[in-house]
Design an enzyme around this catalytic site. Structure first.
Site, PDB file in Angstrom:
ATOM      1  N   HIS A  49      40.994  44.455  39.046  1.00 26.61           N
ATOM      2  CA  HIS A  49      41.690  44.787  40.289  1.00 26.61           C
ATOM      3  C   HIS A  49      40.861  45.569  41.306  1.00 26.61           C
ATOM      4  CE1 HIS A  49      44.912  45.186  42.980  1.00 26.61           C
ATOM      5  NE2 HIS A  49      45.776  45.858  42.264  1.00 26.61           N
ATOM      6  N   TYR A 168      58.474  49.410  44.759  1.00 24.49           N
ATOM      7  CA  TYR A 168      57.170  49.285  45.401  1.00 24.49           C
ATOM      8  C   TYR A 168      56.853  47.811  45.643  1.00 24.49           C
ATOM      9  CZ  TYR A 168      52.015  49.279  45.680  1.00 24.49           C
ATOM     10  OH  TYR A 168      50.704  49.081  46.053  1.00 24.49           O
ATOM     11  N   THR A 181      45.637  47.726  50.755  1.00 24.04           N
ATOM     12  CA  THR A 181      47.098  47.608  50.688  1.00 24.04           C
ATOM     13  C   THR A 181      47.778  48.841  51.262  1.00 24.04           C
ATOM     14  OG1 THR A 181      47.254  48.607  48.484  1.00 24.04           O
ATOM     15  CG2 THR A 181      46.957  46.218  48.579  1.00 24.04           C
TER      16      THR A 181
END
Length: 251
Positions: A49, A168, A181
């Protein structure tokens, strides 16, 4: 990294589960992206990630799938066509690596394998493909598909847990250089009003539809704000990190 597997998971749930956790000895999870080809020629990928967010690797996959269909890449007998201007370089056949493992290292490997196996077995994953309708119906109803799904998640969670929970959703900030983000807080008073109307079932269908549109409208605005640099979570987190660095007390 390319992984050539010897197994063939039976369905999409098993493949998805395998791509999340592997077998403990199948592939390295610290690589930027791992492409896993199963023995039955099906395929999956796993991305680490830190270098990218989900839409980036999704776009890579979408491009590959599109090229498979529209790219005219194969001959009639299924072989790859030559790529103009590209010459196959020489290569060596792979050889098996023989590892020297002492007793201490063996203990750590066994411990890690046990840890992975226990955690993989503790994962419940269900993959369902919804084919009754898709984003076309949502757009025809003048509702953002993203907002539709997020409000539906609120309804599903409330029906299961009998309560609301802070939620979220990641919004991309790629309008900005090096943007990653921002958080969209999809639990809103408007989504709560819609959920309660659906659960209590004391409103007309027209009123429920109005509340759904209102919740979706608010969600879309929150998403636009987040992707335009007007979110709050990342700013607050940065202030938190700075306060820790300067040993400041947060009131």
């Amino acid at each position: 990294m390319v992984n050539l597997e010897t197994i063939s998971p039976e369905d999409i749930e098993q493949r998805s589960n395998y791509m999340l956790g592997g077998s403990g000895s199948s592939f390295w999870f610290d690589k930027s992206i791992s492409l896993c080809f199963f023995a039955d020629a099906r395929y999956g990928f796993n991305a680490e990630h830190s270098w990218a967010d989900a839409p980036v690797v999704a776009h890579i996959q979408e491009y590959c799938m599109t090229e498979e269909v529209l790219g005219d890449l194969y001959t009639e007998d299924g072989h790859c066509k030559d790529v103009p201007g590209v010459t196959q370089s020489s290569y060596k056949m792979p050889t098996m690596l023989i590892w020297e493992v002492n007793n201490q290292l063996s203990i750590h490997i066994e411990r890690a394998m046990t840890f992975v196996t226990e955690n993989n077995s503790d994962l419940d994953l269900r993959v369902r493909i919804h084919e009754v309708y898709g984003k076309g119906f949502m757009k025809k109803s003048k509702i953002s598909p993203d907002a539709y799904v997020q409000v539906a998640l609120q309804l599903a969670y409330y029906k299961d847990a009998k309560k609301f929970a802070l939620t979220y959703e990641a919004s991309m900030t790629r309008l900005y250089r090096m943007g990653r983000t921002e958080t969209v807080r999809s639990l809103t008073p408007e989504s709560c009003a819609f959920v309660k109307a659906m659960v209590e079932d004391n409103r007309s269908d027209e009123e429920k539809a109005r509340l759904l549109h209102e919740a979706a409208k608010v969600h879309v605005q929150l998403y636009k704000d987040a992707m335009s640099g007007r979110g709050v979570d990342r700013h607050m987190f940065a202030l938190y990190v700075l306060s820790k660095g300067f040993n400041q007390v947060i009131i």
